[in-house]
Design a protein around this motif. Structure first.
Motif, PDB file in Angstrom:
ATOM      1  N   ASP A  32       0.717   5.404   6.031  1.00 50.11           N
ATOM      2  CA  ASP A  32       0.589   5.332   4.578  1.00 50.11           C
ATOM      3  C   ASP A  32       1.932   4.979   3.947  1.00 50.11           C
ATOM      4  O   ASP A  32       2.978   5.501   4.370  1.00 50.11           O
ATOM      5  CB  ASP A  32       0.111   6.671   4.013  1.00 50.11           C
ATOM      6  N   THR A  33       1.922   4.094   2.956  1.00 51.80           N
ATOM      7  CA  THR A  33       3.118   3.787   2.172  1.00 51.80           C
ATOM      8  C   THR A  33       2.722   3.775   0.698  1.00 51.80           C
ATOM      9  O   THR A  33       1.541   3.816   0.351  1.00 51.80           O
ATOM     10  CB  THR A  33       3.722   2.414   2.544  1.00 51.80           C
ATOM     11  N   ASP A  34       3.726   3.679  -0.161  1.00 57.27           N
ATOM     12  CA  ASP A  34       3.447   3.677  -1.600  1.00 57.27           C
ATOM     13  C   ASP A  34       2.730   2.415  -2.061  1.00 57.27           C
ATOM     14  O   ASP A  34       2.228   2.361  -3.183  1.00 57.27           O
ATOM     15  CB  ASP A  34       4.760   3.838  -2.388  1.00 57.27           C
ATOM     16  N   ARG A  35       2.687   1.390  -1.221  1.00 59.91           N
ATOM     17  CA  ARG A  35       1.987   0.142  -1.576  1.00 59.91           C
ATOM     18  C   ARG A  35       0.718  -0.076  -0.758  1.00 59.91           C
ATOM     19  O   ARG A  35       0.144  -1.155  -0.783  1.00 59.91           O
ATOM     20  CB  ARG A  35       2.922  -1.053  -1.407  1.00 59.91           C
ATOM     21  N   LEU A 164       9.107  -0.628   3.640  1.00 61.21           N
ATOM     22  CA  LEU A 164       7.918   0.202   3.489  1.00 61.21           C
ATOM     23  C   LEU A 164       8.199   1.230   2.398  1.00 61.21           C
ATOM     24  O   LEU A 164       8.809   2.270   2.659  1.00 61.21           O
ATOM     25  CB  LEU A 164       7.561   0.919   4.794  1.00 61.21           C
ATOM     26  N   GLY A 166       8.521   4.229   0.160  1.00 61.07           N
ATOM     27  CA  GLY A 166       8.186   5.633   0.366  1.00 61.07           C
ATOM     28  C   GLY A 166       8.355   6.113   1.792  1.00 61.07           C
ATOM     29  O   GLY A 166       8.134   7.303   2.072  1.00 61.07           O
ATOM     30  N   ARG A 167       8.741   5.230   2.714  1.00 63.07           N
ATOM     31  CA  ARG A 167       8.929   5.628   4.120  1.00 63.07           C
ATOM     32  C   ARG A 167      10.291   5.148   4.603  1.00 63.07           C
ATOM     33  O   ARG A 167      10.861   4.199   4.074  1.00 63.07           O
ATOM     34  CB  ARG A 167       7.848   5.011   5.035  1.00 63.07           C
ATOM     35  N   ARG A 168      10.801   5.820   5.628  1.00 60.95           N
ATOM     36  CA  ARG A 168      12.042   5.405   6.284  1.00 60.95           C
ATOM     37  C   ARG A 168      11.701   5.055   7.740  1.00 60.95           C
ATOM     38  O   ARG A 168      11.654   5.938   8.602  1.00 60.95           O
ATOM     39  CB  ARG A 168      13.102   6.504   6.231  1.00 60.95           C
TER      40      ARG A 168
END
Length: 341
Positions: A32-35, A164, A166-168
């Motif tokens: 899952d990501t913010d987009r 990505l 919201g993710r690292r």
């Protein structure tokens, strides 16, 4: 039945089948990501595999049409095969390391006949018997799949975070299984608070119970002598130093203690190289060496395509031994033989 496993922290795994393959399936990860969701690998390009992927995404509460991007660990068809269909369904971008992207472009741009001519010459040079080489010259070559893989539209840059939101997720270049293989380090706290540094999508680089194939991927127009086994061993040590809390591989199952698994694989390859030196007490061609190496079944039971892969792996090990000064080519003969020194 679609099998979905929730790893927590917005990461789920789908078991996408590989037709007629003992591995059984590829673990495709939905992140899952913010987009929107991003896939790590996609699975084999097969109708049943596609249906399984679509059903798995539905079970995750999303769909193929909502995929934001695809991150490909390496170009092999059980990982990259469905990437094009995902992009057609959603407009998703496809990201791959440039070294494997070059293989994809070369595969698409080269006529199949050119590849089979090249492979015939390679196998002859390795000492393959005529009955093994002959099918490559026949009309059956036109039935060979995999000559139109999807072109990536983004390059994965080693050491950098992927885009990505919201993710690292950081790319770790791990050549060996393929020149552009990457592992992906999710630099976030483990959702179950396991000790270690985040989670690692390891592709085929680090698997819990099997050793990935290390063979040769070369440009017919480039005479560079590569050392894929050396690259793989160096890459293993690099991954071990990451000390992830958990490894999420592309096959089998998730596991912890990456460092222990790295040590096992390093020891395995050192034992194998030492064993090959015993076989090389007499001069052998790569084909003869492959016939004598230990595989998961007797050589007589290894099918045609797997024998070609086995000879490639034998040659990769020979190159490593030569580079280490533990074996050398015997001059003056064709096909070339190698002997321990």
């Amino acid at each position: 039945m679609t099998q979905v496993y929730d790893h927590g922290g917005g990461v789920r795994a789908l078991r996408v089948p590989i037709p007629d393959n003992p591995l059984g399936h590829t673990l495709v990860y939905v992140v899952d990501t913010d987009r929107g969701p991003v896939l790590v690998d996609t699975g084999w390009d097969d109708p049943d595999s596609w249906d399984t992927l679509v059903a798995g995404l539905d079970a995750c509460g999303t769909s193929a049409g909502q995929i934001h991007g695809v991150v490909v660990t390496h170009h092999h068809p059980d990982h990259h095969g469905l990437s094009g269909r995902v992009r057609e369904a959603s407009g998703a971008w496809i990201a791959m390391h440039e070294a494997d992207g070059a293989i994809v472009r070369r595969t698409r741009e080269t006529r199949p006949e050119r590849w089979f001519t090249y492979m015939s010459a390679k196998l002859e040079a390795a000492g393959a018997p005529e009955e093994h080489v002959a099918p490559l010259r026949s009309g059956g070559r036109r039935r060979h799949p995999g000559f139109s893989p999807a072109l990536p539209d983004r390059a994965i840059v080693p050491g950098e975070l992927l885009d990505l939101p919201g993710r690292r997720l950081r790319a770790i270049w791990t050549p060996g299984h393929t020149p552009g293989h990457v592992c992906l380090h999710l630099e976030e706290d483990h959702p179950a608070q396991l000790p270690g540094h985040g989670r690692l999508f390891s592709g085929d680089h680090l698997l819990p119970e099997i050793t990935p194939h290390i063979g040769l991927y070369e440009d017919p127009d480039d005479a560079t002598i590569t050392d894929p086994l050396g690259d793989y061993l160096d890459s293993l040590e690099r991954v071990g130093r990451l000390a992830p809390a958990e490894v999420l591989p592309a096959h089998q199952h998730a596991f912890t203690d990456a460092g222990a698994r790295v040590r096992e694989l390093l020891a395995h390859h050192e034992d194998r190289l030492t064993g090959l030196l015993t076989l090389l007490a007499e001069p052998l061609t790569p084909w003869q060496l492959a016939e004598r190496m230990e595989w998961n079944r007797p050589w007589s039971q290894i099918p045609y395509g797997s024998r070609t892969i086995a000879v490639s792996e034998a040659e990769a090990h020979l190159r490593r031994l030569v580079k280490l000064g533990r074996a050398e080519a015997v001059t003056g003969g064709e096909p070339v033989t190698y002997v321990a020194v």
